[in-house]
Scaffold this motif. Sequence first.
Motif, PDB file in Angstrom:
ATOM      1  N   MET A  80       0.838  -1.191   0.000  1.00  0.00           N
ATOM      2  CA  MET A  80       0.000   0.000   0.000  1.00  0.00           C
ATOM      3  C   MET A  80       0.876   1.246   0.000  1.00  0.00           C
ATOM      4  O   MET A  80       1.861   1.328   0.736  1.00  0.00           O
ATOM      5  N   ASN A  81       0.505   2.206  -0.816  1.00  0.00           N
ATOM      6  CA  ASN A  81       1.218   3.476  -0.858  1.00  0.00           C
ATOM      7  C   ASN A  81       1.024   4.213   0.458  1.00  0.00           C
ATOM      8  O   ASN A  81      -0.103   4.527   0.842  1.00  0.00           O
ATOM      9  N   THR A  82       2.118   4.506   1.149  1.00  0.00           N
ATOM     10  CA  THR A  82       1.990   5.152   2.462  1.00  0.00           C
ATOM     11  C   THR A  82       1.370   6.534   2.374  1.00  0.00           C
ATOM     12  O   THR A  82       0.821   7.034   3.360  1.00  0.00           O
ATOM     13  N   LYS A  83       1.425   7.163   1.205  1.00  0.00           N
ATOM     14  CA  LYS A  83       0.816   8.477   1.050  1.00  0.00           C
ATOM     15  C   LYS A  83      -0.697   8.415   1.238  1.00  0.00           C
ATOM     16  O   LYS A  83      -1.322   9.401   1.628  1.00  0.00           O
ATOM     17  N   THR A  84      -1.289   7.251   0.936  1.00  0.00           N
ATOM     18  CA  THR A  84      -2.733   7.112   1.083  1.00  0.00           C
ATOM     19  C   THR A  84      -3.144   7.032   2.548  1.00  0.00           C
ATOM     20  O   THR A  84      -4.326   7.081   2.865  1.00  0.00           O
ATOM     21  N   LEU A  85      -2.176   6.895   3.462  1.00  0.00           N
ATOM     22  CA  LEU A  85      -2.478   6.763   4.884  1.00  0.00           C
ATOM     23  C   LEU A  85      -2.164   8.029   5.674  1.00  0.00           C
ATOM     24  O   LEU A  85      -2.120   7.987   6.906  1.00  0.00           O
ATOM     25  N   ALA A  86      -1.978   9.145   4.995  1.00  0.00           N
ATOM     26  CA  ALA A  86      -1.656  10.385   5.698  1.00  0.00           C
ATOM     27  C   ALA A  86      -2.738  10.755   6.699  1.00  0.00           C
ATOM     28  O   ALA A  86      -2.450  11.311   7.774  1.00  0.00           O
ATOM     29  N   HIS A  87      -3.986  10.431   6.397  1.00  0.00           N
ATOM     30  CA  HIS A  87      -5.102  10.750   7.296  1.00  0.00           C
ATOM     31  C   HIS A  87      -5.090   9.887   8.551  1.00  0.00           C
ATOM     32  O   HIS A  87      -5.828  10.169   9.497  1.00  0.00           O
ATOM     33  N   ARG A  88      -4.294   8.843   8.568  1.00  0.00           N
ATOM     34  CA  ARG A  88      -4.199   7.971   9.745  1.00  0.00           C
ATOM     35  C   ARG A  88      -3.074   8.399  10.681  1.00  0.00           C
ATOM     36  O   ARG A  88      -2.856   7.754  11.710  1.00  0.00           O
ATOM     37  N   LYS A  89      -2.357   9.463  10.356  1.00  0.00           N
ATOM     38  CA  LYS A  89      -1.210   9.870  11.156  1.00  0.00           C
ATOM     39  C   LYS A  89      -1.377  11.287  11.680  1.00  0.00           C
ATOM     40  O   LYS A  89      -2.195  12.061  11.199  1.00  0.00           O
ATOM     41  N   GLY A  90      -0.598  11.602  12.695  1.00  0.00           N
ATOM     42  CA  GLY A  90      -0.621  12.941  13.269  1.00  0.00           C
ATOM     43  C   GLY A  90       0.668  13.210  14.011  1.00  0.00           C
ATOM     44  O   GLY A  90       1.602  12.398  14.003  1.00  0.00           O
ATOM     45  N   THR A  91       0.708  14.346  14.680  1.00  0.00           N
ATOM     46  CA  THR A  91       1.908  14.759  15.401  1.00  0.00           C
ATOM     47  C   THR A  91       1.526  15.297  16.777  1.00  0.00           C
ATOM     48  O   THR A  91       0.496  15.966  16.920  1.00  0.00           O
ATOM     49  N   ALA A  92       2.329  14.965  17.764  1.00  0.00           N
ATOM     50  CA  ALA A  92       2.118  15.482  19.120  1.00  0.00           C
ATOM     51  C   ALA A  92       3.447  15.965  19.683  1.00  0.00           C
ATOM     52  O   ALA A  92       4.500  15.374  19.404  1.00  0.00           O
ATOM     53  N   THR A  93       3.388  17.028  20.474  1.00  0.00           N
ATOM     54  CA  THR A  93       4.576  17.563  21.135  1.00  0.00           C
ATOM     55  C   THR A  93       4.354  17.519  22.644  1.00  0.00           C
ATOM     56  O   THR A  93       3.319  17.963  23.146  1.00  0.00           O
ATOM     57  N   ILE A  94       5.333  16.969  23.367  1.00  0.00           N
ATOM     58  CA  ILE A  94       5.226  16.907  24.827  1.00  0.00           C
ATOM     59  C   ILE A  94       6.524  17.414  25.451  1.00  0.00           C
ATOM     60  O   ILE A  94       7.591  17.382  24.826  1.00  0.00           O
ATOM     61  N   ARG A  95       6.417  17.863  26.681  1.00  0.00           N
ATOM     62  CA  ARG A  95       7.583  18.352  27.415  1.00  0.00           C
ATOM     63  C   ARG A  95       8.097  17.246  28.341  1.00  0.00           C
ATOM     64  O   ARG A  95       7.311  16.534  28.963  1.00  0.00           O
ATOM     65  N   VAL A  96       9.407  17.101  28.418  1.00  0.00           N
ATOM     66  CA  VAL A  96      10.004  16.084  29.276  1.00  0.00           C
ATOM     67  C   VAL A  96      10.706  16.765  30.455  1.00  0.00           C
ATOM     68  O   VAL A  96      11.067  17.947  30.392  1.00  0.00           O
ATOM     69  N   THR A  97      10.910  16.021  31.520  1.00  0.00           N
ATOM     70  CA  THR A  97      11.463  16.602  32.760  1.00  0.00           C
ATOM     71  C   THR A  97      12.967  16.779  32.697  1.00  0.00           C
ATOM     72  O   THR A  97      13.516  17.680  33.344  1.00  0.00           O
ATOM     73  N   ASP A  98      13.643  15.919  31.944  1.00  0.00           N
ATOM     74  CA  ASP A  98      15.102  16.004  31.884  1.00  0.00           C
ATOM     75  C   ASP A  98      15.523  15.958  30.421  1.00  0.00           C
ATOM     76  O   ASP A  98      15.579  14.886  29.805  1.00  0.00           O
ATOM     77  N   SER A  99      15.811  17.097  29.857  1.00  0.00           N
ATOM     78  CA  SER A  99      16.119  17.182  28.427  1.00  0.00           C
ATOM     79  C   SER A  99      17.482  16.586  28.073  1.00  0.00           C
ATOM     80  O   SER A  99      17.813  16.436  26.900  1.00  0.00           O
ATOM     81  N   ALA A 100      18.275  16.256  29.085  1.00  0.00           N
ATOM     82  CA  ALA A 100      19.609  15.711  28.812  1.00  0.00           C
ATOM     83  C   ALA A 100      19.598  14.193  28.640  1.00  0.00           C
ATOM     84  O   ALA A 100      20.629  13.602  28.306  1.00  0.00           O
ATOM     85  N   LYS A 101      18.479  13.574  28.887  1.00  0.00           N
ATOM     86  CA  LYS A 101      18.415  12.119  28.821  1.00  0.00           C
ATOM     87  C   LYS A 101      17.508  11.668  27.689  1.00  0.00           C
ATOM     88  O   LYS A 101      16.543  12.349  27.335  1.00  0.00           O
ATOM     89  N   PRO A 102      17.805  10.493  27.105  1.00  0.00           N
ATOM     90  CA  PRO A 102      16.995  10.006  25.981  1.00  0.00           C
ATOM     91  C   PRO A 102      15.585   9.623  26.431  1.00  0.00           C
ATOM     92  O   PRO A 102      15.373   9.206  27.577  1.00  0.00           O
ATOM     93  N   VAL A 103      14.665   9.769  25.526  1.00  0.00           N
ATOM     94  CA  VAL A 103      13.259   9.437  25.775  1.00  0.00           C
ATOM     95  C   VAL A 103      12.857   8.314  24.821  1.00  0.00           C
ATOM     96  O   VAL A 103      13.063   8.415  23.602  1.00  0.00           O
ATOM     97  N   THR A 104      12.301   7.253  25.387  1.00  0.00           N
ATOM     98  CA  THR A 104      11.791   6.149  24.573  1.00  0.00           C
ATOM     99  C   THR A 104      10.292   6.330  24.389  1.00  0.00           C
ATOM    100  O   THR A 104       9.555   6.455  25.370  1.00  0.00           O
ATOM    101  N   VAL A 105       9.866   6.349  23.139  1.00  0.00           N
ATOM    102  CA  VAL A 105       8.455   6.557  22.817  1.00  0.00           C
ATOM    103  C   VAL A 105       7.930   5.328  22.094  1.00  0.00           C
ATOM    104  O   VAL A 105       8.559   4.825  21.154  1.00  0.00           O
ATOM    105  N   GLN A 106       6.776   4.833  22.543  1.00  0.00           N
ATOM    106  CA  GLN A 106       6.165   3.695  21.846  1.00  0.00           C
ATOM    107  C   GLN A 106       4.654   3.794  21.846  1.00  0.00           C
ATOM    108  O   GLN A 106       4.039   4.294  22.791  1.00  0.00           O
TER     109      GLN A 106
END
Length: 393
Positions: free
Chosen positions: A1-27
């Motif tokens: 399937m062409n991934t362009k056809t799934l643009a409506h299934r995706k989005g973006t979120a921005t969050i603030r973390v407590t310690d910007s010096a450490k890596p963040v694992t997102v799942q």
Amino acid sequence: MNTKTLAHRKGTATIRVTDSAKPVTVQQVKHRFLFGCSEFSTLPYASNQMGEAERVTAQKRYSHMAELFNSVTLPFYWGRYEPEQGKPDYERMIKAARWLRGQGLTLKGHPLCWHTVCAPWLLDMTNDEIYDTQLARIKRDVAAFDGIIDMWDVINEAVIMPLFNKYDNGITRICKERGRISLIRDLFKEAIAANPKATFLINDFETSEAYDILIEGLLEAGVPISVIGIQSHMHQGCWSQEKTQEILERFSRFNLPLHFTEVTLVSGHIMPKQIVDLNDYKIDSWPSTPEGEARQATEAAAFYETLFAHPLVEAITWWSFHDGLWLGAPSGLITSDSEPKPAYHALHQRIKGDWWTSKQVVMADANGEITVTGFLGDYVALCDGHETTFAIG
């Protein structure tokens, strides 16, 4: 399937973390899109009415179910849920519903009004009494499960309801007398009053213009339908791509969410085309075959890809999860002893693979924020032992 056809299934979120010096694992932990199945055996399971061997098989089945799906349809067929007036099977149903909710599943009740599997004791009433009892049933059940089941098929198969003549039943009687639009308007009004925040569907196997015309009439009459439900029992062969697209295009004109509420594809022989009512097909044995399982997997993947690509489709429900439950057909994604079939693996590859956001390890920017783009749904961010949940979409 062409991934362009799934643009409506995706989005973006921005969050603030407590310690910007450490890596963040997102799942990602859950889809917003509802991928589900009907699973009626949870009633005896949650009420401890299974033998030990049956219970072990059921636990295996539920493990597979939870790995693939995030929603479940529960049975509220009136004649079975309340075989004797005033004695609904509430205790078993509420235990099953709470157990499923505890597994993180979204629930739907099916159905509140249907002329089939109807309460037989309605036939002892006058039409006015049947009507009042039907409304009371909706008020009682929708309110009783408020907060646990917040999605309902209000009426099932209304297109043929006033014409149904295989046997007498109370619902066809009042539908004939009051008319479909008048009856359905009253049913929705009662359901919404009982739980204003819930999602209420009209549901039908009829995909012809007769269903279009009924929906158009209901909307013109001001009936607040939340979702259009479309059944797709394909015991007689998978719909062609052209038929599926034509149905999607036709029902999209209402600009309402579409749920494919009952998807069936068999992994054995195809039911003869001359069968009009699927319930009339009686056969002693309907086995799954290797060739049929390969076909089922290919067809299931293609059907789901077509539906997931359409922006108005918000849910797909497989009917039923394991073989033999629906008309004795080999239509499950797992066998009767809970072994996954090729179709299960094919859908798993899409739902939890192609359509699932991969785990990411990111660093915060200068503002202490991370921005995540992915499929719509629920996510968790882990940083130095701290967990933050958030949603995209």
